[in-house]
Scaffold this motif. Sequence first.
Motif, PDB file in Angstrom:
ATOM      1  N   VAL B  66      46.595  48.328  42.712  1.00  0.00           N
ATOM      2  CA  VAL B  66      46.137  47.175  41.718  1.00  0.00           C
ATOM      3  C   VAL B  66      44.958  46.487  42.540  1.00  0.00           C
ATOM      4  O   VAL B  66      44.250  46.018  41.904  1.00  0.00           O
ATOM      5  N   GLN B  69      41.608  48.203  42.019  1.00  0.00           N
ATOM      6  CA  GLN B  69      41.284  47.978  40.483  1.00  0.00           C
ATOM      7  C   GLN B  69      40.748  46.606  40.571  1.00  0.00           C
ATOM      8  O   GLN B  69      39.650  46.483  39.835  1.00  0.00           O
ATOM      9  N   ALA B  70      41.357  45.643  40.832  1.00  0.00           N
ATOM     10  CA  ALA B  70      41.079  44.302  40.807  1.00  0.00           C
ATOM     11  C   ALA B  70      39.479  44.181  41.449  1.00  0.00           C
ATOM     12  O   ALA B  70      38.756  43.382  40.841  1.00  0.00           O
ATOM     13  N   TYR B  73      36.650  45.457  39.906  1.00  0.00           N
ATOM     14  CA  TYR B  73      36.134  44.757  38.539  1.00  0.00           C
ATOM     15  C   TYR B  73      35.436  43.467  39.103  1.00  0.00           C
ATOM     16  O   TYR B  73      34.499  43.086  38.598  1.00  0.00           O
ATOM     17  N   ILE B  74      36.021  42.918  40.207  1.00  0.00           N
ATOM     18  CA  ILE B  74      35.434  41.773  40.639  1.00  0.00           C
ATOM     19  C   ILE B  74      33.933  42.043  41.297  1.00  0.00           C
ATOM     20  O   ILE B  74      33.266  40.935  41.453  1.00  0.00           O
ATOM     21  N   GLN B  76      31.801  44.100  39.947  1.00  0.00           N
ATOM     22  CA  GLN B  76      30.970  44.910  38.910  1.00  0.00           C
ATOM     23  C   GLN B  76      29.682  44.074  39.098  1.00  0.00           C
ATOM     24  O   GLN B  76      29.657  42.888  38.701  1.00  0.00           O
ATOM     25  N   LEU B 161      28.880  40.484  37.427  1.00  0.00           N
ATOM     26  CA  LEU B 161      29.188  40.322  35.749  1.00  0.00           C
ATOM     27  C   LEU B 161      29.784  38.887  35.873  1.00  0.00           C
ATOM     28  O   LEU B 161      29.811  38.208  35.115  1.00  0.00           O
ATOM     29  N   PHE B 162      30.764  38.743  36.864  1.00  0.00           N
ATOM     30  CA  PHE B 162      31.643  37.334  37.052  1.00  0.00           C
ATOM     31  C   PHE B 162      30.597  36.045  36.957  1.00  0.00           C
ATOM     32  O   PHE B 162      30.566  35.190  36.391  1.00  0.00           O
ATOM     33  N   ALA B 165      29.026  35.790  33.851  1.00  0.00           N
ATOM     34  CA  ALA B 165      29.835  35.123  32.700  1.00  0.00           C
ATOM     35  C   ALA B 165      29.883  33.618  32.741  1.00  0.00           C
ATOM     36  O   ALA B 165      29.961  32.697  32.035  1.00  0.00           O
ATOM     37  N   ALA B 203      33.171  44.335  28.917  1.00  0.00           N
ATOM     38  CA  ALA B 203      33.680  44.424  30.161  1.00  0.00           C
ATOM     39  C   ALA B 203      35.385  44.257  30.159  1.00  0.00           C
ATOM     40  O   ALA B 203      36.350  44.451  30.820  1.00  0.00           O
ATOM     41  N   TYR B 204      35.596  43.120  29.375  1.00  0.00           N
ATOM     42  CA  TYR B 204      37.021  42.526  29.068  1.00  0.00           C
ATOM     43  C   TYR B 204      37.809  43.750  28.302  1.00  0.00           C
ATOM     44  O   TYR B 204      38.966  44.031  28.655  1.00  0.00           O
ATOM     45  N   ILE B 207      38.858  46.276  30.905  1.00  0.00           N
ATOM     46  CA  ILE B 207      40.103  45.862  31.809  1.00  0.00           C
ATOM     47  C   ILE B 207      41.249  45.942  31.044  1.00  0.00           C
ATOM     48  O   ILE B 207      42.333  46.337  31.430  1.00  0.00           O
TER      49      ILE B 207
END
Lengths: 213, 213
Positions: B66, B69-70, B73-74, B76, B161-162, B165, B203-204, B207
């Motif tokens: 996990v 995975q997190a 994403y963070i 990207q 990406l964060f 956004a 991206a959302y 996830i």
Amino acid sequence: MIKLTKRQDEILEIVKRNGPITGKEIAEKLSVSRAALRPDLAILTMSGNLDARPRVGYFFNEKLGVKQQAERYIHQKVADFKAHPIVVEKSTSVYDAIVQLFLEDVGTLYAVDSEGHLAGVVSRKDLLRAAIGNRNLQELPVSVIMTRMPNIITIEPEATLFDAAKKMINYHVDSLPVVKEVDEQENTYLLVGRITKTTITRAYLEIMEEKSD
Amino acid sequence: MIKLTKRQDEILEIVKRNGPITGKEIAEKLSVSRAALRPDLAILTMSGNLDARPRVGYFFNEKLGVKQQAERYIHQKVADFKAHPIVVEKSTSVYDAIVQLFLEDVGTLYAVDSEGHLAGVVSRKDLLRAAIGNRNLQELPVSVIMTRMPNIITIEPEATLFDAAKKMINYHVDSLPVVKEVDEQENTYLLVGRITKTTITRAYLEIMEEKSD
């Protein structure tokens, strides 16, 4: 999923940060007696939020925590995130609709009939197309240029944000009117909100902010 | 974070689904000898992806999974998600820009100077404002109506990406030009892509799709 009390949430936070930690140490941090904590610790252990090991103490159950967090996001409802829809009468002139779009600073207007039911969607592109069409914008009603029911892609308040994001991507639209069905046969819907890609971008930020803690 | 081989990924998948599972059983599922698997199992155990317990077998380390995975994403990057920017010369007429906007089906055009550097951003609203302004759209260059440097909110390919956004929400814009700095003093930037709220919505979805498996 059980709803935790404020005290139980505090205990979880303490164990997350300090675990493994004994019941005695938790009690000290909260300035309460160990006996007073016993029911809360029992609930947290039985519900799977905490693991306990004899002579070691309490551990946070990371797996359940992450799962609950994921489930919370996956169940986020359109009803809880929708924004106020900006509405015009379908007889409104294209010129007045453009003024409204700038005043409200939105990308899409919703046109309603005299009973307040959703009649159409007016996008910036619809307005732009009309504006370069050399027509009299003060005389032209938005009903002539709008996308009409049943060609409008809508979403219901009970749907999830995940459903809404899927619809916007699949149908190539920037926003969805949130509607409640009044009469399926007659295709009449009450307009109760809007969901946009901005809504989804905010939801994405919320997930990422939690992950980047 | 180590890069896993295809074989190692397969082993992880098998343990995720069937764990606890013995090395012998994994070897049977992959139709290879147990000896051939030993190096892969050693790597997966040492890297923390798998836990092993004597006489029980291999477990998937959910917590690390996990977390990875997190982290994925963070981290990207804008560079990996950016779309192709739709560009017009800053001398292009507003009329031609509108035609371009419809042809390319985008919400924003980027204006460049003769050297290909970013000169301005032209939104649907800028074009709409010009279109109702009773001016000759065929004669009016986009440079007159565009938002110019240094007032453009940009993002760099190395940003996440964060970050993108956050910028779109904080500055109330629907898209960001992705730029590489050419000369800070002269405010010159090479335009290399665009990030939109559609990018973030995708991206959302990615996830959420993983979470809803």
